[in-house]
Design a protein around this motif. Structure first.
Motif, PDB file in Angstrom:
ATOM      1  N   LYS A 165       0.724  -1.204  -0.103  1.00  0.00           N
ATOM      2  CA  LYS A 165      -0.409   0.629   0.093  1.00  0.00           C
ATOM      3  C   LYS A 165       1.425   1.181   0.182  1.00  0.00           C
ATOM      4  O   LYS A 165       0.774   2.392  -0.450  1.00  0.00           O
ATOM      5  CB  LYS A 165      -0.790   0.177   1.135  1.00  0.00           C
ATOM      6  CG  LYS A 165      -1.123   1.287   1.634  1.00  0.00           C
ATOM      7  CD  LYS A 165      -3.258   1.198   2.727  1.00  0.00           C
ATOM      8  CE  LYS A 165      -3.793   2.634   2.468  1.00  0.00           C
ATOM      9  NZ  LYS A 165      -2.774   3.566   3.106  1.00  0.00           N
ATOM     10  N   GLN A 166       1.915   1.078   0.999  1.00  0.00           N
ATOM     11  CA  GLN A 166       3.084   2.756   0.781  1.00  0.00           C
ATOM     12  C   GLN A 166       3.397   2.866  -0.663  1.00  0.00           C
ATOM     13  O   GLN A 166       3.161   3.793  -1.660  1.00  0.00           O
ATOM     14  CB  GLN A 166       3.965   1.677   1.647  1.00  0.00           C
ATOM     15  CG  GLN A 166       3.391   2.222   3.447  1.00  0.00           C
ATOM     16  CD  GLN A 166       4.397   2.088   4.128  1.00  0.00           C
ATOM     17  OE1 GLN A 166       4.958   0.693   4.263  1.00  0.00           O
ATOM     18  NE2 GLN A 166       4.556   2.992   4.863  1.00  0.00           N
ATOM     19  N   GLU A 179       1.690   3.988  -3.353  1.00  0.00           N
ATOM     20  CA  GLU A 179       0.688   5.874  -2.887  1.00  0.00           C
ATOM     21  C   GLU A 179       2.009   6.308  -4.016  1.00  0.00           C
ATOM     22  O   GLU A 179       3.175   6.055  -3.558  1.00  0.00           O
ATOM     23  CB  GLU A 179       0.942   6.020  -1.559  1.00  0.00           C
ATOM     24  CG  GLU A 179      -0.315   5.219  -0.924  1.00  0.00           C
ATOM     25  CD  GLU A 179      -0.608   5.759   0.854  1.00  0.00           C
ATOM     26  OE1 GLU A 179       0.303   5.509   1.186  1.00  0.00           O
ATOM     27  OE2 GLU A 179      -1.632   5.750   1.252  1.00  0.00           O
TER      28      GLU A 179
END
Length: 454
Positions: free
Chosen positions: A176-177, A180
């Motif tokens: 997820k990081q 982004e």
């Protein structure tokens, strides 16, 4: 005397399950309720439709078929730490119609409140036996979700524990990081990114343009790889904005997101400027034509909208129907002419037998007409004969109509499509020797003009 704990289907529950099995429909279990039995144990009965004294109800969080007993249905719910202060001695499940399907005698359990010094979630379950477990389904409120440690272990799979579930969750967070857009550290033309997972796609936001041999580093600048385009060419200009790159063994590739390079943008600008120049030339040429042909006084700065308004206000609408219907165009009204072609031979166009010298198929040409329009004409013939004969219409020597002429005066018409330069011939003939054909009148009228522009 020891108490016996059990669960039974209510009369309503039995009927609904039997009906569902017969019709192939489902019963949706939606609510779980508990009660204190009004302060003591009692033996539930099949005719009950409510608990004796309900103290709590909530959404059913699970309805499963027991893996070892296929006719057992295990329904469950969770009483959260925020609810409590009551004893549990009875329990029931309800369907979407709020009908009580089953009721059970429950081992006495106290659910404390947080203010009483104990904060815990209480997992309550009920097992019911049915003849067709597939008729019972779970209807869960999507806004409420609970899971026990056992549920998590089951979700993790055989041989896994909640620790491996946590590890998977950490991996998901790392992906997820990386998904982004991050803000990189820029050192000259080196872009330093942080890589949290094993993904090969990284995203970042560039705050200003970069020029030079651009590289990417994922270890704080210790090593770097060149940034190339999809053709493998070194990127030397990178515009500010949101950027995605794909890692390879020896380089990073700039991911094409449908955007344009600086050179592509300049090419597009050049094309737009050229189109605008051509547009201006076309507009000026049209303005000059309107001024010359229509005696208008439009200036060179007249816009396209103003040109359109001028033509509309002055009734410009060059379509065939408007010409036919005498629409006024710049003060002029179209007139459709009717061209009469009287026959000059003899009185009233009488052909004597001197024309028809034998019984053969001889003929005489009455009139030839050369078209000066594109459109449709109507040819009308008034004729009679002492015996029998025909009047024939030809277009460019090809017969398009044949009139039979008898001893009674008749009028016959035909519509013919013509083009400019077409030749129309009107002939009369008879196969009867000595026959006389009387042509009283031949008229040609224009029924439609197809306009064209050269």
């Amino acid at each position: 005397m020891a108490e016996t704990f059990y669960t039974i289907l209510t009369n309503i529950g039995k009927a609904k399950i039997a009906n569902a099995a017969a019709l192939g429909t489902d019963i949706n279990i939606t609510k779980f309720a508990v009660g204190d039995g009004n302060g003591s144990y009692y033996n539930p009965t099949e005719d009950q439709i409510t608990l004796k004294n309900e103290v709590w109800h909530g959404n059913t969080t699970s309805v499963n078929v027991d893996p070892d007993n296929p006719n057992w249905i295990v329904a469950g719910s969770i009483i959260t730490a925020t609810d409590g202060g009551f004893m549990i001695r009875e329990a029931a499940i309800f369907d979407a119609d709020d009908d009580m399907i089953a009721i059970g005698k429950y081992p006495e359990t106290y659910k404390p409140l947080v203010t009483e010094g104990s904060a815990k979630d209480l997992n309550v379950k009920m097992i019911i036996e049915v003849s067709n477990a597939s008729s019972v389904t779970l209807k869960i409120n999507p806004s409420v979700l609970f899971a026990t440690k056992t549920d998590l272990n089951n979700l993790a799979g055989a041989g896994r524990t909640t620790e491996t579930v946590k590890g998977n969750a950490d991996d998901i967070e790392a992906y997820k990081q990386d998904y982004e857009y991050q803000t990189p550290t820029i050192s000259n033309t080196q872009i330093q990114l942080v890589k949290h997972s094993d993904t090969n796609i990284l995203k970042f936001k560039l705050d200003y343009d970069l020029s030079g041999n651009i590289t990417i580093s994922t270890d704080a600048g210790a090593t770097e790889k060149p940034l190339v385009d999809t053709d493998g060419t070194q990127i030397t200009d990178l515009e500010k904005g949101f950027v995605e790159v794909v890692a390879d063994a020896d380089f990073f590739t700039l991911r094409n997101k449908g955007g344009l390079s600086l050179s592509d943008k300049q090419n597009l600008i050049d094309i737009a400027n050229e189109a605008e120049a051509n547009n201006s030339t076309t507009r000026e040429n049209l303005i000059n034509t309107i001024n010359n042909v229509l005696n208008a006084n439009l200036s060179s700065s007249t816009t396209w909208n103003e040109i359109n308004n001028y033509l509309t206000e002055n009734g410009i609408n060059f379509i065939p129907d408007n010409i036919k219907q005498n629409i006024n165009i710049f003060g002029k009204t179209g007139i459709l002419p009717t061209i009469d072609l009287p026959v000059s031979a003899g009185n009233y166009g009488i052909f004597s037998d001197s024309v028809m010298k034998s019984a053969g198929a001889e003929y005489i040409q009455i009139k030839e007409y050369t078209s000066k329009i594109n459109g449709t004409i109507t040819i009308t013939v008034h004729a009679t004969s002492t015996s029998s004969g025909t009047v024939d219409i030809y277009r460019n020597n090809q017969k398009v109509k044949n009139y039979s002429v008898g001893q009674s005066l008749s009028q016959q018409s035909v519509d013919i499509s013509i083009s400019e330069g077409d030749k129309i011939q009107i002939d009369a003939q008879s196969s009867v020797s000595g026959a006389i054909i009387y042509i009283y009148n031949v008229s040609i009228s224009i029924s439609q003009i197809n306009p064209y522009f050269s």
